[in-house]
Scaffold this active site. Structure first.
Site, PDB file in Angstrom:
ATOM      1  N   SER A   1       0.893  -1.062  -0.133  1.00  0.00           N
ATOM      2  CA  SER A   1      -0.018  -0.011   0.121  1.00  0.00           C
ATOM      3  C   SER A   1       0.912   1.248  -0.027  1.00  0.00           C
ATOM      4  CB  SER A   1      -0.929   0.049   1.292  1.00  0.00           C
ATOM      5  OG  SER A   1      -1.577  -1.043   1.187  1.00  0.00           O
TER       6      SER A   1
HETATM    7  N1  SAM Z   1      -0.561  -4.316   4.017  1.00  0.00           N
HETATM    8  C1  SAM Z   1      -0.001  -4.736   2.728  1.00  0.00           C
HETATM    9  C2  SAM Z   1       1.775  -4.343   2.654  1.00  0.00           C
HETATM   10  O1  SAM Z   1       1.905  -3.671   3.473  1.00  0.00           O
HETATM   11  O2  SAM Z   1       2.306  -4.929   1.793  1.00  0.00           O
HETATM   12  C3  SAM Z   1      -0.640  -4.685   1.635  1.00  0.00           C
HETATM   13  C4  SAM Z   1      -1.550  -5.914   1.429  1.00  0.00           C
HETATM   14  S1  SAM Z   1      -2.092  -5.850  -0.106  1.00  0.00           S
HETATM   15  C5  SAM Z   1      -3.211  -4.483  -0.450  1.00  0.00           C
HETATM   16  C6  SAM Z   1      -3.689  -7.172   0.023  1.00  0.00           C
HETATM   17  C7  SAM Z   1      -3.144  -8.331   0.515  1.00  0.00           C
HETATM   18  O3  SAM Z   1      -4.437  -9.161   1.161  1.00  0.00           O
HETATM   19  C8  SAM Z   1      -2.703  -9.368  -0.481  1.00  0.00           C
HETATM   20  O4  SAM Z   1      -1.424  -9.589  -0.452  1.00  0.00           O
HETATM   21  C9  SAM Z   1      -3.682 -10.362  -0.927  1.00  0.00           C
HETATM   22  O5  SAM Z   1      -3.224 -11.512  -1.242  1.00  0.00           O
HETATM   23  C10 SAM Z   1      -4.365 -10.351   0.464  1.00  0.00           C
HETATM   24  N2  SAM Z   1      -5.585 -11.116   0.612  1.00  0.00           N
HETATM   25  C11 SAM Z   1      -6.669 -10.917  -0.066  1.00  0.00           C
HETATM   26  N3  SAM Z   1      -7.607 -11.725   0.374  1.00  0.00           N
HETATM   27  C12 SAM Z   1      -7.222 -12.636   1.445  1.00  0.00           C
HETATM   28  C13 SAM Z   1      -7.743 -13.379   2.162  1.00  0.00           C
HETATM   29  N4  SAM Z   1      -8.955 -13.999   2.284  1.00  0.00           N
HETATM   30  N5  SAM Z   1      -7.020 -14.040   3.152  1.00  0.00           N
HETATM   31  C14 SAM Z   1      -5.755 -13.445   3.230  1.00  0.00           C
HETATM   32  N6  SAM Z   1      -5.176 -12.408   2.730  1.00  0.00           N
HETATM   33  C15 SAM Z   1      -5.833 -11.941   1.537  1.00  0.00           C
END
Ligand code: SAM
Length: 229
Positions: free
Chosen positions: A72
């Site tokens: 993000s």
């Molecule tokens: N906060 C993170 C960082 O600092 O890099 C960014 C997160 S990214 C915007 C969103 C993440 O949520 C992705 O890695 C994605 O694979 C994960 N995600 C989506 N659905 C998910 C689920 N049901 N369970 C766990 N992770 C999930």
């Protein structure tokens, strides 16, 4: 010294980039909590992205991290952290480890962080960087975070770093009394960053913070299907 060496960023360059990021992107947008500003200046964000992105690791936008997912924008990380209102004593559940950058920030400001990621490769990369940084209060799970992590509930705070179609009731149920949860809620390409508080009667109080765009929360209590973009 050949051209490649002259262009190589040093530890000092990265420290300067971090300071510049805090001064130009974080403080002017109203983040004033000293501990958050200090941690944003301390954590080496570039280590959480591929080397080819190091020159833009501190820029004012998200970056790719593989699996069609993103780290993000720094300001969003700071804003979500501030809205969690951490004192240092909390047990935090994070859904969407991604690169592990937000996790690292949280680990410095809370007692323990439980983080869930659906892609095993991303979780492993995050864990490797955290180990390099000596962060020892983080617990990892690979799987569907839309179901939470019941074994360790209740949590004082929950942060969901992927977009949910609605306020996730299953996760709300894993929140302790007077705890709060941050989650982007809305349509596939446009959401409202929402803070959901559980009052002493267990009621849900919702407060919209700002518009945002996150990758989808894919899972049983999120978006169904297999799209990752
Ligand atoms: N906060 C993170 C960082 O600092 O890099 C960014 C997160 S990214 C915007 C969103 C993440 O949520 C992705 O890695 C994605 O694979 C994960 N995600 C989506 N659905 C998910 C689920 N049901 N369970 C766990 N992770 C999930």
């Amino acid at each position: 010294m050949d051209g490649e060496d002259k262009n190589k960023l040093t530890r000092d360059d990265f420290a300067l980039n971090r300071r510049f990021m805090v001064e130009t992107q974080i403080k002017p947008r109203g983040i004033s909590d000293k501990r958050i500003l200090e941690v944003m200046e301390e954590i080496p964000r570039h280590l959480f992205v591929d080397k080819k992105y190091w020159p833009s690791a501190y820029a004012d936008h998200p970056l790719p991290i593989g699996e069609e997912q993103t780290i993000s924008q720094p300001y969003i990380v700071a804003l979500m952290t501030e809205k969690l209102d951490l004192s240092g004593r909390e047990k935090v559940l994070e859904i969407g480890t991604g690169s592990g950058y937000q996790t690292a920030i949280l680990s410095k400001l809370a007692k323990e962080v439980y983080t869930v990621e659906r892609f095993g490769g991303l979780a492993l990369n995050a864990k490797t960087v955290h180990a390099k940084l000596g962060l020892e209060n983080i617990f990892y799970k690979t799987g569907d975070g839309s179901l939470g992590w019941a074994e360790f509930a209740p949590f004082d705070r929950i942060i969901i770093t992927a977009a949910s179609p609605d306020a996730p009731v299953g996760l709300f149920n894993q929140l302790g009394e007077n705890g709060c949860m941050l989650v982007p809620v809305g349509a596939r390409f446009s959401q409202v960053l929402t803070r959901i508080t559980k009052d002493s009667k267990g009621q849900m109080i919702q407060e919209g913070i700002c518009g945002c765009v996150f990758v989808p929360l894919i899972g049983d209590n999120g978006w169904k299907g297999d799209f990752n973009a």
